[in-house]
Scaffold this motif. Structure first.
Motif, mmCIF file in Angstrom:
data_model
loop_
_atom_site.group_PDB
_atom_site.id
_atom_site.type_symbol
_atom_site.label_atom_id
_atom_site.label_comp_id
_atom_site.label_asym_id
_atom_site.label_seq_id
_atom_site.Cartn_x
_atom_site.Cartn_y
_atom_site.Cartn_z
ATOM 1 N N TYR A 117 -3.049 5.391 -12.818
ATOM 2 C CA TYR A 117 -4.020 4.443 -13.366
ATOM 3 C C TYR A 117 -3.595 3.013 -13.036
ATOM 4 N N LEU A 118 -4.451 2.303 -12.333
ATOM 5 C CA LEU A 118 -4.221 0.880 -12.056
ATOM 6 C C LEU A 118 -4.801 0.099 -13.225
ATOM 7 N N VAL A 119 -3.941 -0.466 -14.050
ATOM 8 C CA VAL A 119 -4.377 -1.203 -15.228
ATOM 9 C C VAL A 119 -4.954 -2.552 -14.828
ATOM 10 N N ASP A 120 -4.242 -3.268 -13.949
ATOM 11 C CA ASP A 120 -4.648 -4.620 -13.606
ATOM 12 C C ASP A 120 -3.873 -5.086 -12.380
ATOM 13 N N ILE A 121 -4.431 -6.070 -11.709
ATOM 14 C CA ILE A 121 -3.707 -6.822 -10.692
ATOM 15 C C ILE A 121 -3.857 -8.275 -11.100
ATOM 16 N N SER A 122 -2.764 -8.980 -11.194
ATOM 17 C CA SER A 122 -2.820 -10.389 -11.568
ATOM 18 C C SER A 122 -2.079 -11.215 -10.526
ATOM 19 N N ARG A 128 -6.597 -8.167 3.014
ATOM 20 C CA ARG A 128 -6.967 -7.623 4.321
ATOM 21 C C ARG A 128 -7.426 -6.171 4.193
ATOM 22 N N GLY A 129 -8.597 -5.860 4.761
ATOM 23 C CA GLY A 129 -9.131 -4.514 4.722
ATOM 24 C C GLY A 129 -9.991 -4.235 3.497
ATOM 25 N N HIS A 130 -10.178 -5.216 2.637
ATOM 26 C CA HIS A 130 -10.998 -5.031 1.440
ATOM 27 C C HIS A 130 -12.442 -4.744 1.856
ATOM 28 N N PRO A 131 -13.122 -3.788 1.215
ATOM 29 C CA PRO A 131 -14.476 -3.419 1.645
ATOM 30 C C PRO A 131 -15.553 -4.467 1.352
ATOM 31 N N ASP A 132 -15.313 -5.387 0.430
ATOM 32 C CA ASP A 132 -16.356 -6.351 0.059
ATOM 33 C C ASP A 132 -15.728 -7.607 -0.538
ATOM 34 N N LEU A 133 -14.890 -8.288 0.211
ATOM 35 C CA LEU A 133 -14.166 -9.442 -0.318
ATOM 36 C C LEU A 133 -15.075 -10.669 -0.331
ATOM 37 N N ARG A 134 -15.723 -10.871 -1.460
ATOM 38 C CA ARG A 134 -16.559 -12.051 -1.670
ATOM 39 C C ARG A 134 -16.354 -12.501 -3.105
ATOM 40 N N ARG A 135 -16.843 -13.672 -3.402
ATOM 41 C CA ARG A 135 -16.653 -14.237 -4.731
ATOM 42 C C ARG A 135 -17.302 -13.346 -5.779
ATOM 43 N N VAL A 185 0.840 -1.198 0.000
ATOM 44 C CA VAL A 185 0.000 0.000 0.000
ATOM 45 C C VAL A 185 0.879 1.254 0.000
ATOM 46 N N GLU A 186 1.891 1.260 0.835
ATOM 47 C CA GLU A 186 2.815 2.394 0.923
ATOM 48 C C GLU A 186 3.515 2.635 -0.419
ATOM 49 N N VAL A 187 3.959 1.571 -1.059
ATOM 50 C CA VAL A 187 4.648 1.692 -2.348
ATOM 51 C C VAL A 187 3.681 2.176 -3.428
ATOM 52 N N CYS A 188 2.464 1.648 -3.429
ATOM 53 C CA CYS A 188 1.464 2.083 -4.415
ATOM 54 C C CYS A 188 1.081 3.547 -4.221
ATOM 55 N N GLU A 189 0.938 3.983 -2.975
ATOM 56 C CA GLU A 189 0.641 5.393 -2.704
ATOM 57 C C GLU A 189 1.768 6.292 -3.226
ATOM 58 N N PHE A 190 3.013 5.888 -2.990
ATOM 59 C CA PHE A 190 4.161 6.658 -3.472
ATOM 60 C C PHE A 190 4.172 6.695 -4.999
ATOM 61 N N ALA A 191 3.927 5.540 -5.625
ATOM 62 C CA ALA A 191 3.925 5.475 -7.089
ATOM 63 C C ALA A 191 2.840 6.373 -7.675
ATOM 64 N N LYS A 192 1.706 6.446 -7.021
ATOM 65 C CA LYS A 192 0.601 7.271 -7.521
ATOM 66 C C LYS A 192 0.859 8.759 -7.283
ATOM 67 N N THR A 223 -5.111 -4.644 1.225
ATOM 68 C CA THR A 223 -5.805 -4.153 0.037
ATOM 69 C C THR A 223 -5.235 -2.811 -0.421
ATOM 70 N N VAL A 224 -5.276 -2.573 -1.727
ATOM 71 C CA VAL A 224 -4.879 -1.268 -2.261
ATOM 72 C C VAL A 224 -6.110 -0.488 -2.744
ATOM 73 N N THR A 225 -7.294 -0.881 -2.278
ATOM 74 C CA THR A 225 -8.517 -0.156 -2.657
ATOM 75 C C THR A 225 -8.526 1.267 -2.111
ATOM 76 N N THR A 226 -7.713 1.539 -1.096
ATOM 77 C CA THR A 226 -7.611 2.915 -0.579
ATOM 78 C C THR A 226 -6.796 3.796 -1.523
ATOM 79 N N VAL A 227 -6.001 3.185 -2.388
ATOM 80 C CA VAL A 227 -5.194 3.923 -3.359
ATOM 81 C C VAL A 227 -5.953 4.055 -4.682
ATOM 82 N N TRP A 228 -6.475 2.938 -5.175
ATOM 83 C CA TRP A 228 -7.269 2.917 -6.406
ATOM 84 C C TRP A 228 -8.547 2.147 -6.133
ATOM 85 N N ARG A 229 -9.681 2.805 -6.321
ATOM 86 C CA ARG A 229 -10.959 2.129 -6.088
ATOM 87 C C ARG A 229 -11.165 0.953 -7.027
ATOM 88 N N THR A 230 -10.580 1.015 -8.217
ATOM 89 C CA THR A 230 -10.744 -0.076 -9.183
ATOM 90 C C THR A 230 -10.088 -1.360 -8.731
#
Length: 173
Positions: A34-39, A104-111, A20-27, A80-87
């Motif tokens: 822009y978060l293109v994807d997480i794989s 961890r910390g995801h607002p709606d972690l379900r299938r 999360v810290e690294v993603c915040e710095f990168a943004k 979770t990085v949803t605090t950095v990018w909602r997508t």
């Protein structure tokens, strides 16, 4: 140490808890807005088992950045990085659903693809290619799906692409 391939930079993050810290710095500081994807990658048989890869893009400077971090099978969890990018919401849900890595910390972690209560993670390398039989009637398959043949498999050989096209063939019993 970053690596570069075809103009895209990749950085391996040793401490997954700092994603999360690294993603915040990168943004904020580097302009990767822009978060293109997480794989995710299943390194079955190795430790750590999972590699989670964040694909970032800076719209203003037109550069890509790939951040990768490893997660052990025992832990199988990242912040979770949803605090950095909602997508990230949907990307993380898909990884959880298909691989079983929790965020961890995801607002709606379900299938998001498989139904709630489905006990397996289909993109893991130890998931059988033929699928698993289901005891649930009217849900997906009641028998494993075949691996070869069928109407959606391209036929080898043939003089051209049209002849190999699965939709032009009839199913032989």
């Amino acid at each position: 140490m970053p690596t570069e391939f075809r103009g895209e930079s990749s950085l391996k993050l040793a401490d997954a808890e700092r994603i999360v810290e690294v993603c915040e710095f990168a943004k904020k500081e580097l302009g990767f807005d822009y978060l293109v994807d997480i794989s995710s990658v299943d390194n079955y048989g190795e430790d750590p088992r999972w590699t989670v890869v964040y694909h970032l893009y800076g719209i203003a400077h037109k550069q890509y950045l790939r951040l990768a971090t490893n997660v052990s099978e025992e832990k199988s969890e990242l912040p979770t990085v949803t605090t950095v990018w909602r997508t990230a919401d949907w990307h993380e849900r898909e990884i959880y659903d298909m691989m079983g890595v929790r965020f961890r910390g995801h607002p709606d972690l379900r299938r998001i693809i498989m139904w709630e209560g489905y006990p397996y993670f289909p993109l893991r390398k130890d998931f059988p290619l033929a699928g698993k039989p289901s005891e649930l009637p009217d849900v997906a398959f009641s028998k494993p799906a075949p691996l070869e043949g069928g109407p959606f498999v391209t036929a080898p050989g043939g003089k051209d692409a049209v002849e190999r096209e699965p939709r032009v063939r009839t199913i032989e019993d």
